[in-house]
Scaffold this motif. Structure first.
Motif, PDB file in Angstrom:
ATOM      1  N   CYS A  15      69.877  -1.955   5.634  1.00  0.00           N
ATOM      2  CA  CYS A  15      68.609  -1.521   4.519  1.00  0.00           C
ATOM      3  C   CYS A  15      68.920  -3.124   3.440  1.00  0.00           C
ATOM      4  O   CYS A  15      69.755  -3.346   2.868  1.00  0.00           O
ATOM      5  N   GLY A  16      67.814  -2.518   3.180  1.00  0.00           N
ATOM      6  CA  GLY A  16      67.878  -4.517   1.971  1.00  0.00           C
ATOM      7  C   GLY A  16      67.863  -3.594   0.288  1.00  0.00           C
ATOM      8  O   GLY A  16      67.558  -2.075   0.220  1.00  0.00           O
ATOM      9  N   THR A  17      67.854  -4.174  -0.431  1.00  0.00           N
ATOM     10  CA  THR A  17      67.709  -3.844  -1.729  1.00  0.00           C
ATOM     11  C   THR A  17      67.951  -4.783  -2.693  1.00  0.00           C
ATOM     12  O   THR A  17      67.569  -5.576  -2.819  1.00  0.00           O
ATOM     13  N   GLY A  18      67.350  -3.891  -4.184  1.00  0.00           N
ATOM     14  CA  GLY A  18      66.603  -5.446  -5.147  1.00  0.00           C
ATOM     15  C   GLY A  18      67.365  -5.677  -5.810  1.00  0.00           C
ATOM     16  O   GLY A  18      67.472  -6.298  -7.083  1.00  0.00           O
ATOM     17  N   ALA A  25      79.082 -10.556   0.047  1.00  0.00           N
ATOM     18  CA  ALA A  25      78.233 -11.660   1.074  1.00  0.00           C
ATOM     19  C   ALA A  25      76.793 -10.664   1.598  1.00  0.00           C
ATOM     20  O   ALA A  25      76.367  -9.706   1.098  1.00  0.00           O
ATOM     21  N   VAL A  26      75.778 -12.271   1.096  1.00  0.00           N
ATOM     22  CA  VAL A  26      74.592 -11.580   1.007  1.00  0.00           C
ATOM     23  C   VAL A  26      73.253 -11.715   1.648  1.00  0.00           C
ATOM     24  O   VAL A  26      74.320 -13.544   1.996  1.00  0.00           O
ATOM     25  N   ILE A  27      71.960 -11.843   2.220  1.00  0.00           N
ATOM     26  CA  ILE A  27      71.801 -12.782   3.060  1.00  0.00           C
ATOM     27  C   ILE A  27      70.570 -12.298   1.543  1.00  0.00           C
ATOM     28  O   ILE A  27      69.889 -11.209   1.534  1.00  0.00           O
ATOM     29  N   GLU A  28      69.687 -13.328   1.705  1.00  0.00           N
ATOM     30  CA  GLU A  28      68.544 -13.095   0.137  1.00  0.00           C
ATOM     31  C   GLU A  28      67.640 -13.436   0.532  1.00  0.00           C
ATOM     32  O   GLU A  28      67.134 -14.544   1.419  1.00  0.00           O
ATOM     33  N   VAL A  29      66.664 -12.629   0.165  1.00  0.00           N
ATOM     34  CA  VAL A  29      64.552 -13.462   0.776  1.00  0.00           C
ATOM     35  C   VAL A  29      64.055 -12.889  -0.341  1.00  0.00           C
ATOM     36  O   VAL A  29      64.026 -11.917  -0.568  1.00  0.00           O
ATOM     37  N   PRO A  30      63.245 -14.132  -0.083  1.00  0.00           N
ATOM     38  CA  PRO A  30      63.021 -13.900  -1.322  1.00  0.00           C
ATOM     39  C   PRO A  30      61.532 -13.436  -1.132  1.00  0.00           C
ATOM     40  O   PRO A  30      60.953 -13.922  -0.354  1.00  0.00           O
ATOM     41  N   GLY A  31      61.000 -12.360  -2.078  1.00  0.00           N
ATOM     42  CA  GLY A  31      59.426 -12.155  -1.512  1.00  0.00           C
ATOM     43  C   GLY A  31      58.326 -12.909  -1.262  1.00  0.00           C
ATOM     44  O   GLY A  31      57.697 -12.172  -0.504  1.00  0.00           O
ATOM     45  N   ASP A  44      61.873  -9.846  -4.234  1.00  0.00           N
ATOM     46  CA  ASP A  44      63.073 -10.659  -3.510  1.00  0.00           C
ATOM     47  C   ASP A  44      63.910  -9.122  -3.108  1.00  0.00           C
ATOM     48  O   ASP A  44      64.401  -7.949  -4.167  1.00  0.00           O
ATOM     49  N   THR A  45      64.388  -9.673  -1.827  1.00  0.00           N
ATOM     50  CA  THR A  45      65.284  -8.290  -1.000  1.00  0.00           C
ATOM     51  C   THR A  45      66.931  -8.726  -1.132  1.00  0.00           C
ATOM     52  O   THR A  45      67.066 -10.085  -0.274  1.00  0.00           O
ATOM     53  N   PHE A  46      67.721  -8.144  -1.048  1.00  0.00           N
ATOM     54  CA  PHE A  46      68.902  -8.152  -0.721  1.00  0.00           C
ATOM     55  C   PHE A  46      69.818  -7.945   0.519  1.00  0.00           C
ATOM     56  O   PHE A  46      69.703  -6.554   0.367  1.00  0.00           O
ATOM     57  N   PHE A  47      70.360  -8.564   1.294  1.00  0.00           N
ATOM     58  CA  PHE A  47      70.599  -7.334   2.436  1.00  0.00           C
ATOM     59  C   PHE A  47      72.406  -7.883   2.511  1.00  0.00           C
ATOM     60  O   PHE A  47      72.586  -9.213   2.675  1.00  0.00           O
TER      61      PHE A  47
END
Length: 114
Positions: A15-18, A25-31, A44-47
């Motif tokens: 699940c991702g979160t804002g 440790a994070v994987i950041e995916v900019p929206g 922007d979502t953080f996993f």
């Protein structure tokens, strides 16, 4: 979805979160990035590995899109690392099974007074 457990009717999802947390440790995916657009993200979502959840298949919603290969590799590394250290109980931690809306007659505290 990172793992299908078809014989149990469940899947392991990441699940991702804002919310950005510096301590994990994070994987950041900019929206607005190519990956974010490919995944259909609107912000922007953080996993985080701590966001692995076991979900009943009937609670999943199909979303069209393809995970870019570089992001897929990052997610795979994060998930495999987490699954290697999480206990079986932690690996099967349920996403709230009552997350789907209940008919109004079943909403707790909404009983009709006679």
């Amino acid at each position: 979805m990172v793992r299908l457990i078809s014989d149990q009717g469940r899947a392991i999802v990441l699940c991702g979160t804002g919310t950005k947390r510096a301590e994990y440790a994070v994987i950041e995916v900019p929206g607005k990035s190519a990956a974010g657009k490919a995944l259909g993200l609107d912000k922007d979502t953080f996993f985080y590995a701590t966001q692995l959840r076991s979900v009943r298949l009937d609670h999943l919603r199909v979303r069209h899109g393809h995970c870019p290969p570089a992001l897929f590799l990052q997610v795979r590394i994060l998930v495999e690392g987490a699954l290697s250290i999480l206990t079986p109980t932690e690996q099967t931690k349920d996403l709230a099974e009552d997350a789907l809306p209940l008919p109004s007659a079943q909403v707790p505290g909404d009983e009709k007074k006679s």
